[in-house]
Every structure is written in structure tokens, then in C-alpha cells.
Scaffold this active site. Structure first.
Site, PDB file in Angstrom:
ATOM      1  CE1 TYR A   1      -3.215  -2.713  -0.163  1.00  0.00           C
ATOM      2  CE2 TYR A   1      -3.796  -2.204   2.122  1.00  0.00           C
ATOM      3  CZ  TYR A   1      -4.100  -3.012   1.078  1.00  0.00           C
ATOM      4  OH  TYR A   1      -4.905  -4.088   1.206  1.00  0.00           O
TER       5      TYR A   1
ATOM      6  CE  LYS B   1       0.511 -17.392  -2.610  1.00  0.00           C
ATOM      7  NZ  LYS B   1      -0.193 -18.911  -2.470  1.00  0.00           N
TER       8      LYS B   1
ATOM      9  CG  ASP C   1      -2.620 -19.678  -0.551  1.00  0.00           C
ATOM     10  OD1 ASP C   1      -1.728 -19.455   0.518  1.00  0.00           O
ATOM     11  OD2 ASP C   1      -2.389 -20.389  -1.497  1.00  0.00           O
TER      12      ASP C   1
ATOM     13  CG  ASP D   1      -7.111  -4.295   4.043  1.00  0.00           C
ATOM     14  OD1 ASP D   1      -7.971  -4.388   4.807  1.00  0.00           O
ATOM     15  OD2 ASP D   1      -7.054  -3.416   3.022  1.00  0.00           O
TER      16      ASP D   1
ATOM     17  CG  ASP E   1     -12.198  -6.011   6.044  1.00  0.00           C
ATOM     18  OD1 ASP E   1     -11.900  -5.556   7.209  1.00  0.00           O
ATOM     19  OD2 ASP E   1     -12.621  -5.324   5.334  1.00  0.00           O
TER      20      ASP E   1
END
Ligand code: NAD
Length: 361
Positions: free
Chosen positions: A141, A190, A222, A246, A250
Site C-alpha cells: 500500500y 506468501k 491462502d 487487511d 476483515d
């Protein structure tokens, strides 16, 4: 103890839920013999209307001089124009950045009486008590980005970038948090594909040497999203970079079925007068413009955020625990705002919910 708190009510239901939290703060002050000085400042849409900017200089200066900051929410229909030069959310991003808040903490627990609101089956929810820690000021980001045209084609590029020290400082917070809980840390990355994740994993392993009492596991992002649905109770503390965090935060916040109850804390290296983090505390929900002004918002997320403030910024463990126990008892007694009421349950308004929590303190 005397503490100085800046309150940023913001927009929509922000002023309603921060007012509720301040009533609880006053009750805690009276019960435990503390003086909490509070001052309100502008942020978000209301700040744009009154000053032309979403984070006025005096708001920022007051926050930087405070012991901690309590925020309601920002945004609303009025400021939704995507082509607008100034937007409420810019104030939120700016205050996090200016206060150096690189660690976002979101605890997720599920009161057994509210489990039927969850999209998951009841048996999967038993024992769910997790804390997601998201790196907030680095990663993709904040990396370089670019858009260009080449060979008649439009291209775009974002860069996931981390330094080892950025990873070590968030990992350190996560290991400490795990030590204070059930002693398990799941680091999300990852690393099978991304170099930034391989660096993440190496840096986390370095920090792990200082915390031999914490059980560390590495989970690919994942797989982590699957495990959160399949066996959420197996997680204690999860730590992730900005984008993965993020997504995970959520997803985790949906486990209880309603966002209205969930708090968050954002912490950094900057310390307050007590030598503790000068944090920013806010519910995870937004400004809920659809119900703003009706006095029916659920104040629990903000009240629990206040509890996190007392614990992390003021070292008031007993006071924080008192708030958590009072909220738990209030839910057990069947008191519900509209967002968490089910079936024949009569919904109470924000003030009634707040009064019930204070009565349980
Ligand atoms: P939202 O969280 O504001 O609302 C989603 C739904 O949940 C709505 O139906 C709302 O009524 C309900 N809800 C949320 N909090 C509630 C509470 N405490 N009590 C009862 N019901 C509650 O998300 P949204 O609708 O996507 O966004 C609305 C505005 O909030 C947008 O402008 C968005 O940009 C902004 N926003 C701000 C923040 C923040 O300030 N941190 C976070 C998310 C969204």
C-alpha cells in the site's frame, strides 16, 4: 492517574458512539479514582466542511501531544464523490501515518449468546479468541506504483516492499502479545511465491529467537483464509503484512456476524507520558450513514476500544478487564442494540445500551 485523551468523533454515528464511550470513561474514572481529561477535535467530513481539510493542523498537534486518541468513524454520503480532491478517509490515513501507527490490533471474540449471528456453524465457533496484528504503514500500500501505456495496452504496477527492521518491529509486538495470551503466533505470508514474504519469514524467525516460549507457525495467506473459516479457534495471535492483514482482519471480523461489537487499536513507537504507546483506538465499523442521527448505533465496539486504550496506553489492566466483563454481562442479560438483536428480542438504543454497561461495571 491523570490522563489526557483526544476524542475525534468524526462523522455519521461517530459522535454517538464516542459519546457513549466517554460516559463509560467517566464511570471508570469515578470507580477507580482516575482523572481523564478529554478534548474533542475535528477529523473527516465534518473537518472538511468546517476547515477545508480532513485533518486540520490543530487536530494533529493535539493528538501528538496527547496520551491516547479515541476515534469514532469518518465518511458519509455527502463526501462520497470519488473525484473530490479532499476526502474524509485521507484524514484517517494521515493521522495513522503522522502518529507512526504501524501496528493495528484487532481482537475477535464471540460471546456465546451471539454465536447464532455468525455465518459459521456453532461448533466451529467454540473457543474462538484471536488477535490479528496487521502491519499498517508499509508493504504494497506504500510501495512505488506506476501506470503507463505501452504497445496500445494500459499497464499498472504496485510494489510490495518491506525492510527487515519493519518486519522485526511488528513481529516483536506480535510475539509479546502471544506471550500475554495463549503463547501461539501464526505468521501469515506468501513465501512460496514472493520475495517480500521470504524476507518477512526470515525476519520473523530472527525475532523468534528472543521468544522461545512462543510457539511459532508460518501459514501461507491462502491457507490462512481457509483455516479462519474451517478452524478459527486454532488461532491465537496472527501477524501479517499490510495487504494480507487487511484481508485477514476483515475476514476475521465477520466471524461474530456483526461488526458493531469489535474494537481496534493502532500502536507505534511513539510513547506517551507513561512510557506506553500513544495509540489510536477506534471501532472497526465505519460511520454507518444509514442509521446516523437515530441514536440506535451499537456503542460496544467503541467502548471495547476504550478498554484497549486503558490497557495498552495507560497500563490499566483491571479497568480494561472491568469494561470487558461489563460488556459480557450486558450481552448475557439479553440487552441488544438493533444490529445484534435476534428474533423476538427487543432492541435498545445507544443510550440504554451504554447505561446497562455502566450499571454492570
Ligand atoms: P459501515 O461499517 O459504516 O456500515 C456497514 C453496515 O453496518 C451498515 O448497515 C451500518 O448501519 C451497520 N453498522 C456499522 N456499525 C454499526 C454500529 N455500531 N451499530 C449498528 N450498525 C452498524 O460501512 P460502510 O457502509 O461500508 O461505510 C459507510 C461509511 O463509513 C463510508 O463513507 C466509508 O468510507 C466509511 N468507513 C469509515 C471507516 C472508519 O472511519 N474507520 C471504516 C469503514 C468505512
Amino acid at each position: 492517574m491523570e490522563a489526557h485523551i483526544i476524542v475525534l468523533p468524526g462523522d455519521g454515528i461517530g459522535p454517538e458512539v464516542t459519546e457513549a464511550a466517554l460516559a463509560v470513561l467517566n464511570a471508570i474514572g469515578a470507580k477507580f479514582g482516575h482523572t481523564f481529561n478529554t478534548a474533542e477535535h475535528l477529523i473527516g467530513g465534518i473537518a472538511i466542511d468546517e476547515t477545508g481539510t480532513s485533518l486540520p493542523d490543530d487536530t494533529l498537534a493535539a493528538c501528538l501531544a496527547s496520551d491516547a486518541v479515541l476515534l469514532g468513524a469518518v465518511g458519509g454520503y455527502k463526501w462520497d464523490d470519488p473525484s473530490a480532491k479532499v476526502r474524509p478517509e485521507q484524514g484517517l490515513l494521515a493521522i495513522r501515518k503522522e502518529m507512526g501507527l504501524f501496528a493495528n490490533l484487532r481482537p475477535v471474540t464471540i460471546h456465546p449468546d451471539l454465536a447464532d449471528a455468525s455465518p459459521l456453524k456453532q461448533e466451529k465457533l467454540e473457543g474462538v479468541d484471536l488477535l490479528v496484528i496487521r502491519e499498517l504503514t508499509g508493504g504494497i500500500y506504500f510501495g512505488d506504483r506506476e501506470r503507463w501505456e505501452e504497445d496500445g495496452e494500459a499497464w499498472a504496477k504496485d510494489t510490495m516492499i518491506y525492510s527487515a527492521s519493519e518486519v522485526r518491529r511488528i513481529a516483536d509486538i506480535a510475539f509479546k502479545a502471544a506471550q500475554g495470551r495463549r503463547g501461539k503466533l501464526s505468521s501469515i505470508d506468501k513465501a512460496n511465491v514472493l520475495d517480500a514474504s521470504r524476507l518477512w519469514r526470515t525476519a520473523v524467525l530472527e525475532v523468534a529467537e528472543d521468544y522461545p516460549d512462543v510457539e511459532l507457525e508460518h501459514v501461507l495467506v491462502d491457507a490462512a483464509t481457509m483455516h479462519l473459516l474451517n478452524r478459527p479457534a486454532s488461532f491465537d495471535v496472527m501477524v501479517a503484512g499490510n495487504m494480507f492483514g487487511d484481508i485477514i482482519t476483515d475476514e476475521a471480523s465477520m466471524l461474530p456476524g456483526s461488526m458493531g461489537n469489535l474494537p481496534s487499536a493502532s500502536l507505534g513507537e511513539s510513547l506517551n507520558r507513561f512510557g506506553l504507546p500513544r495509540g489510536l483506538y477506534e471501532p472497526i465499523h465505519g460511520s454507518a450513514p444509514d442509521i446516523a442521527g437515530q441514536g440506535i448505533a451499537n456503542p460496544i465496539g467503541t467502548i471495547m476500544s476504550l478498554g484497549m486504550m486503558l490497557r495498552h496506553s495507560f497500563g490499566m489492566e483491571a479497568e480494561a478487564a472491568a469494561i470487558e466483563a461489563a460488556v459480557d454481562a450486558t450481552i448475557s442479560q439479553g440487552t441488544r442494540t438493533g444490529d445484534i438483536a435476534r428474533g423476538t428480542q427487543q432492541a435498545v438504543n445507544t443510550q440504554e445500551m451504554t447505561a446497562a454497561i455502566i450499571a454492570n461495571l
